[in-house]
Design a protein around this motif. Structure first.
Motif, mmCIF file in Angstrom:
data_model
loop_
_atom_site.group_PDB
_atom_site.id
_atom_site.type_symbol
_atom_site.label_atom_id
_atom_site.label_comp_id
_atom_site.label_asym_id
_atom_site.label_seq_id
_atom_site.Cartn_x
_atom_site.Cartn_y
_atom_site.Cartn_z
ATOM 1 N N LEU A 201 4.662 -10.525 2.871
ATOM 2 C CA LEU A 201 4.716 -9.277 3.227
ATOM 3 C C LEU A 201 5.765 -8.419 2.909
ATOM 4 O O LEU A 201 5.482 -7.184 2.474
ATOM 5 C CB LEU A 201 4.378 -9.290 4.693
ATOM 6 N N LEU A 202 7.051 -8.777 3.067
ATOM 7 C CA LEU A 202 8.326 -7.758 2.766
ATOM 8 C C LEU A 202 8.633 -7.868 1.529
ATOM 9 O O LEU A 202 9.000 -6.740 0.963
ATOM 10 C CB LEU A 202 9.423 -8.546 3.818
ATOM 11 N N THR A 203 8.327 -9.022 0.734
ATOM 12 C CA THR A 203 8.916 -8.879 -0.765
ATOM 13 C C THR A 203 7.844 -8.631 -1.758
ATOM 14 O O THR A 203 8.155 -8.251 -3.026
ATOM 15 C CB THR A 203 9.722 -10.145 -0.985
ATOM 16 N N ARG A 204 6.516 -9.059 -1.388
ATOM 17 C CA ARG A 204 5.461 -8.784 -2.274
ATOM 18 C C ARG A 204 4.173 -8.131 -1.905
ATOM 19 O O ARG A 204 3.078 -8.365 -1.847
ATOM 20 C CB ARG A 204 5.082 -10.248 -3.011
ATOM 21 N N THR A 205 4.449 -6.960 -1.276
ATOM 22 C CA THR A 205 3.514 -5.987 -0.376
ATOM 23 C C THR A 205 2.442 -5.775 -1.096
ATOM 24 O O THR A 205 1.125 -5.621 -0.748
ATOM 25 C CB THR A 205 4.273 -4.796 0.309
ATOM 26 N N ALA A 206 2.440 -5.476 -2.333
ATOM 27 C CA ALA A 206 1.486 -4.942 -3.330
ATOM 28 C C ALA A 206 0.668 -6.092 -3.929
ATOM 29 O O ALA A 206 -0.379 -5.638 -4.376
ATOM 30 C CB ALA A 206 2.130 -3.990 -4.495
ATOM 31 N N VAL B 113 -5.659 -7.362 1.772
ATOM 32 C CA VAL B 113 -6.450 -8.002 2.977
ATOM 33 C C VAL B 113 -5.724 -9.299 3.193
ATOM 34 O O VAL B 113 -5.569 -10.112 2.320
ATOM 35 C CB VAL B 113 -7.851 -8.252 2.735
ATOM 36 N N PHE B 114 -5.153 -9.567 4.483
ATOM 37 C CA PHE B 114 -4.644 -10.830 4.815
ATOM 38 C C PHE B 114 -5.709 -11.653 5.523
ATOM 39 O O PHE B 114 -6.268 -11.461 6.750
ATOM 40 C CB PHE B 114 -3.745 -10.481 5.813
ATOM 41 N N VAL C 105 -0.455 -11.318 13.167
ATOM 42 C CA VAL C 105 -1.404 -10.159 12.865
ATOM 43 C C VAL C 105 -1.305 -8.724 13.207
ATOM 44 O O VAL C 105 -1.447 -7.912 12.416
ATOM 45 C CB VAL C 105 -2.856 -10.609 13.789
ATOM 46 N N ARG C 106 -0.429 -8.753 13.963
ATOM 47 C CA ARG C 106 0.045 -7.382 14.639
ATOM 48 C C ARG C 106 0.905 -6.878 13.646
ATOM 49 O O ARG C 106 0.889 -5.824 13.211
ATOM 50 C CB ARG C 106 0.502 -7.263 15.907
ATOM 51 N N LYS C 107 1.989 -7.789 13.234
ATOM 52 C CA LYS C 107 2.868 -7.200 12.151
ATOM 53 C C LYS C 107 2.182 -6.940 11.073
ATOM 54 O O LYS C 107 2.641 -5.958 10.111
ATOM 55 C CB LYS C 107 3.854 -8.338 11.849
ATOM 56 N N VAL C 108 1.270 -7.710 10.313
ATOM 57 C CA VAL C 108 0.557 -7.426 9.000
ATOM 58 C C VAL C 108 -0.082 -5.993 9.216
ATOM 59 O O VAL C 108 -0.028 -5.183 8.252
ATOM 60 C CB VAL C 108 -0.273 -8.721 8.593
ATOM 61 N N ARG C 109 -0.799 -5.790 10.105
ATOM 62 C CA ARG C 109 -1.412 -4.680 10.313
ATOM 63 C C ARG C 109 -0.674 -3.191 10.570
ATOM 64 O O ARG C 109 -0.943 -2.395 10.144
ATOM 65 C CB ARG C 109 -2.503 -4.723 11.687
ATOM 66 N N ALA C 110 0.526 -3.623 11.133
ATOM 67 C CA ALA C 110 1.562 -2.465 11.174
ATOM 68 C C ALA C 110 1.937 -2.079 9.799
ATOM 69 O O ALA C 110 2.393 -0.665 9.673
ATOM 70 C CB ALA C 110 2.882 -2.891 12.022
ATOM 71 N N TRP C 111 1.876 -2.853 8.945
ATOM 72 C CA TRP C 111 2.243 -2.731 7.479
ATOM 73 C C TRP C 111 1.134 -1.948 6.671
ATOM 74 O O TRP C 111 1.012 -2.068 5.451
ATOM 75 C CB TRP C 111 2.681 -3.934 6.795
ATOM 76 N N GLY C 112 -0.095 -1.714 7.442
ATOM 77 C CA GLY C 112 -1.120 -1.098 6.779
ATOM 78 C C GLY C 112 -2.153 -1.916 5.983
ATOM 79 O O GLY C 112 -2.967 -1.584 5.391
ATOM 80 N N LYS C 113 -1.842 -3.254 6.285
ATOM 81 C CA LYS C 113 -2.703 -4.259 5.676
ATOM 82 C C LYS C 113 -3.988 -4.539 6.559
ATOM 83 O O LYS C 113 -3.883 -4.761 7.841
ATOM 84 C CB LYS C 113 -2.183 -5.538 5.266
#
Length: 296
Positions: free
Chosen positions: A124-129, A133-134, A147-155
């Motif tokens: 999530l931090l190094t290969r965001t692009a 969808v997770f 789950v909350r962390k991934v959603r906070a990154w807009g995924k």
């Protein structure tokens, strides 16, 4: 083409997507959680069924799977050869030692949770692009912070679990319903009763022990399947039962001829009354062989 027409929102199969942009998905699988949830309902999940399920889900939702990461303690009898099966179809497997094996029963938190969360956050931090969808296959509520962390990154996050075994806080992120229902047999397989094959299994393993230096676990499983006329899955159940009842023991055996230097072996528990009754006078010869193994 105008900017408006290029970026217009399309609605397809109940989901919104932008233009013709394909959504890339990445999947993380807590294999033991999914496998156990189905096993408790009378089904044994295979790598083939799991992969078929995920691929169809991705196709139905117009996702392109960028990568699949799967976490499990592959020392478990139930997962024999599963890691190889997954690797052959390009799934990234992570062997994570946990408390769930019969040779080592000391309590230890299942480290698959930690390993999955750490690797997911690294990506999530190094290969965001690399993904939009997770996909998280588990029913374990411990993954809610991830789950909350991934959603906070807009995924977008889709949680896929076993019906009836998913933590209630994860259900809000699930739209899969009975995800595995269409892939599993409608009728549960007839229940196998391992105790009925125990005496014959002891005899088979004893014959192997008298003809070989040691009984590697792989060799033992194949021999039991062949001579008893049962499936490998049923053999695994038989071995689990024998280990629980103290009829079988398992340990690691050092063999310099092997690349990994050691292998898992099965030993009959010569102090067990059933083993003594089946082996009779042959027990002393097998005892001598075990003494040689211990001295190796």
């Amino acid at each position: 083409m105008s900017l408006l027409s290029f970026s217009c929102v399309l609605y397809s199969k109940g989901k919104w997507k932008w233009g013709d942009i394909v959504l890339k998905a990445i999947a993380f699988i807590d294999y033991e959680n999914i496998w156990t949830g189905l096993f408790e309902q009378g089904y044994e999940l295979t790598p083939e069924i799991l992969m078929e399920s995920i691929q169809l889900y991705a196709k139905q939702n117009d996702y392109v799977l960028s990568a699949i990461y799967l976490y499990a303690n592959f020392d478990r009898e139930e997962f024999w050869r599963a890691q190889t099966s997954f690797e052959k179809i390009h799934v990234y497997t992570r062997h994570v030692y946990g408390k769930n094996n019969f040779a080592s029963t000391g309590l230890r938190r299942n480290a698959a949770d930690v390993e999955l969360i750490l690797e997911a956050q690294e990506i999530l931090l190094t290969r965001t692009a690399t993904f939009d969808v997770f996909l998280l296959l588990t029913g374990d509520g411990d993954f809610l912070p991830l789950v909350r962390k991934v959603r906070a990154w807009g995924k977008d996050v889709k949680v896929i679990g076993v019906k009836g075994s998913m933590h209630h806080e994860l259900q809000a992120f699930s739209d899969s319903g009975d995800f595995f229902g269409e892939f599993l047999p409608q009728e549960r397989p007839q229940e196998y009763e391992p105790e009925k094959d125990l005496e014959q299994a002891i005899s088979i393993l004893a014959q192997l022990q008298l003809s070989m230096t040691y009984i590697a676990s792989t060799k033992a499983r194949l021999a039991l399947s062949d001579h008893l006329g049962v499936t490998i899955s049923q053999v695994k159940e038989l071995i689990r039962y024998a280990l629980r009842e103290g009829i079988l023991l398992e340990q690691e055996y050092a063999d310099s001829s092997l690349k990994i230097g050691k292998t898992k072996v099965y030993l009959l528990n010569l102090a067990h009354s059933m083993v003594q009754a089946v082996l009779g006078s042959a027990i002393e010869e097998i005892r001598k062989r075990y003494e040689k193994l211990s001295a190796h």
